[in-house]
Design a protein around this motif. Structure first.
Motif, short mmCIF file in Angstrom:
data_model
loop_
_atom_site.label_atom_id
_atom_site.label_comp_id
_atom_site.label_asym_id
_atom_site.label_seq_id
_atom_site.Cartn_x
_atom_site.Cartn_y
_atom_site.Cartn_z
N LYS A 52 1.72 3.16 -9.67
CA LYS A 52 3.05 2.63 -10.03
C LYS A 52 4.14 3.68 -9.84
O LYS A 52 5.22 3.38 -9.35
N ALA A 53 3.85 4.92 -10.22
CA ALA A 53 4.83 6.00 -10.04
C ALA A 53 5.10 6.26 -8.56
O ALA A 53 6.26 6.46 -8.17
N LEU A 54 4.07 6.21 -7.75
CA LEU A 54 4.25 6.44 -6.30
C LEU A 54 5.06 5.30 -5.68
O LEU A 54 5.87 5.53 -4.79
N LEU A 55 4.84 4.08 -6.14
CA LEU A 55 5.62 2.94 -5.63
C LEU A 55 7.10 3.08 -5.97
O LEU A 55 7.96 2.74 -5.17
N ARG A 56 7.37 3.56 -7.18
CA ARG A 56 8.77 3.75 -7.59
C ARG A 56 9.41 4.91 -6.87
O ARG A 56 10.62 5.04 -6.87
N GLY A 57 8.58 5.79 -6.31
CA GLY A 57 9.12 6.97 -5.63
C GLY A 57 9.66 7.99 -6.59
O GLY A 57 10.52 8.79 -6.25
N ARG A 112 0.84 -1.19 0.00
CA ARG A 112 0.00 0.00 0.00
C ARG A 112 0.88 1.24 0.00
O ARG A 112 1.86 1.32 0.73
N VAL A 113 0.50 2.22 -0.79
CA VAL A 113 1.27 3.45 -0.91
C VAL A 113 0.59 4.53 -0.08
O VAL A 113 -0.58 4.83 -0.29
N GLU A 114 1.31 5.07 0.89
CA GLU A 114 0.78 6.17 1.69
C GLU A 114 1.47 7.45 1.24
O GLU A 114 2.64 7.67 1.53
N ARG A 115 0.74 8.27 0.50
CA ARG A 115 1.30 9.53 0.01
C ARG A 115 0.28 10.63 0.23
O ARG A 115 -0.92 10.39 0.27
N SER A 116 0.77 11.84 0.29
CA SER A 116 -0.13 12.98 0.41
C SER A 116 -0.69 13.33 -0.96
O SER A 116 -0.17 12.90 -2.00
N THR A 165 -0.41 16.11 -2.29
CA THR A 165 0.64 16.89 -2.95
C THR A 165 1.61 15.98 -3.69
O THR A 165 2.01 16.27 -4.82
N ASP A 166 1.98 14.84 -3.06
CA ASP A 166 2.84 13.87 -3.73
C ASP A 166 2.18 13.39 -5.02
O ASP A 166 2.84 13.22 -6.04
N CYS A 167 0.88 13.18 -4.96
CA CYS A 167 0.15 12.71 -6.14
C CYS A 167 0.15 13.78 -7.23
O CYS A 167 0.36 13.47 -8.41
N LEU A 168 -0.09 15.02 -6.84
CA LEU A 168 -0.21 16.09 -7.84
C LEU A 168 1.09 16.34 -8.60
O LEU A 168 1.05 16.90 -9.70
N HIS A 169 2.20 15.90 -8.05
CA HIS A 169 3.47 16.00 -8.78
C HIS A 169 3.45 15.12 -10.03
O HIS A 169 4.30 15.26 -10.90
N HIS A 170 2.48 14.23 -10.10
CA HIS A 170 2.34 13.32 -11.24
C HIS A 170 1.07 13.64 -12.02
O HIS A 170 0.36 12.76 -12.46
N TRP A 171 0.80 14.94 -12.21
CA TRP A 171 -0.44 15.35 -12.85
C TRP A 171 -0.62 14.72 -14.23
O TRP A 171 -1.72 14.31 -14.58
N ASN A 172 0.45 14.62 -15.00
CA ASN A 172 0.32 14.02 -16.33
C ASN A 172 -0.20 12.59 -16.25
O ASN A 172 -1.02 12.17 -17.07
N LEU A 173 0.24 11.84 -15.26
CA LEU A 173 -0.24 10.46 -15.10
C LEU A 173 -1.67 10.44 -14.58
O LEU A 173 -2.47 9.60 -15.00
N ILE A 174 -2.00 11.37 -13.70
CA ILE A 174 -3.38 11.48 -13.20
C ILE A 174 -4.31 11.75 -14.37
O ILE A 174 -5.37 11.13 -14.51
N GLU A 175 -3.91 12.69 -15.22
CA GLU A 175 -4.73 13.04 -16.38
C GLU A 175 -4.97 11.82 -17.28
O GLU A 175 -6.10 11.58 -17.73
N LEU A 176 -3.92 11.03 -17.52
CA LEU A 176 -4.07 9.83 -18.35
C LEU A 176 -4.95 8.78 -17.67
O LEU A 176 -5.81 8.16 -18.31
N ASP A 177 -4.75 8.58 -16.36
CA ASP A 177 -5.58 7.61 -15.63
C ASP A 177 -7.04 8.04 -15.60
O ASP A 177 -7.95 7.22 -15.75
N LEU A 178 -7.28 9.34 -15.40
CA LEU A 178 -8.66 9.83 -15.41
C LEU A 178 -9.29 9.64 -16.79
O LEU A 178 -10.47 9.29 -16.90
N GLN A 179 -8.51 9.87 -17.84
CA GLN A 179 -9.01 9.66 -19.20
C GLN A 179 -9.42 8.20 -19.39
O GLN A 179 -10.46 7.91 -19.97
N ASP A 180 -8.60 7.29 -18.88
CA ASP A 180 -8.94 5.86 -18.96
C ASP A 180 -10.26 5.57 -18.23
O ASP A 180 -10.98 4.64 -18.60
N ALA A 181 -10.55 6.36 -17.20
CA ALA A 181 -11.79 6.18 -16.43
C ALA A 181 -12.95 6.95 -17.05
O ALA A 181 -14.05 6.99 -16.48
N GLY A 182 -12.72 7.58 -18.20
CA GLY A 182 -13.79 8.30 -18.89
C GLY A 182 -13.95 9.75 -18.45
O GLY A 182 -14.97 10.36 -18.75
#
Length: 105
Positions: free
Chosen positions: A99-104, A43-47, A49-66
């Motif tokens: 996956k990006a959060l796991l890799r750090g 399990r990845v415990e991140r804030s 803010t940590d997530c938002l550093h990966h906005w490009n990946l969030i955008e792609l994942d959200l697109q996959d979710a419609g």
């Protein structure tokens, strides 16, 4: 390795991780040893803010979710709505964000 130690790994075959008493009728032990590296949490415990550093990946994942973030949907939704979806992506093992959060990265 002590040949009298029936709890030792490999006692009942090369794939035997060792552990508790062995039942020859079933070929199973009462319990098994777990290697320390297998005890590490996945399990990845991140804030957020940590997530938002990966906005490009969030955008792609959200697109996959419609959810097309370029559609203007973010202007019509609350911050809470977006945060919940980002947290869900962070917890989903198949998401790019997770996956990006796991890799750090």
């Amino acid at each position: 390795m002590d040949p009298n130690d029936l709890s030792a790994p490999g006692t009942y075959g090369p794939d035997d991780p060792g552990g508790g008493p062995y039942d020859p009728a079933t070929g199973l032990r009462e319990w098994y040893r777990v290697e320390p590296e297998k005890l590490k949490p996945t399990r990845v415990e991140r804030s957020i803010t940590d997530c938002l550093h990966h906005w490009n990946l969030i955008e792609l994942d959200l697109q996959d979710a419609g959810i097309d973030v370029e559609s203007g949907v973010l202007r019509s939704r609350s911050w809470r709505w977006l945060r919940l979806r980002i947290e869900s992506l962070a917890a989903e093992p198949s998401s790019r964000l997770h996956k990006a959060l796991l890799r750090g990265v």
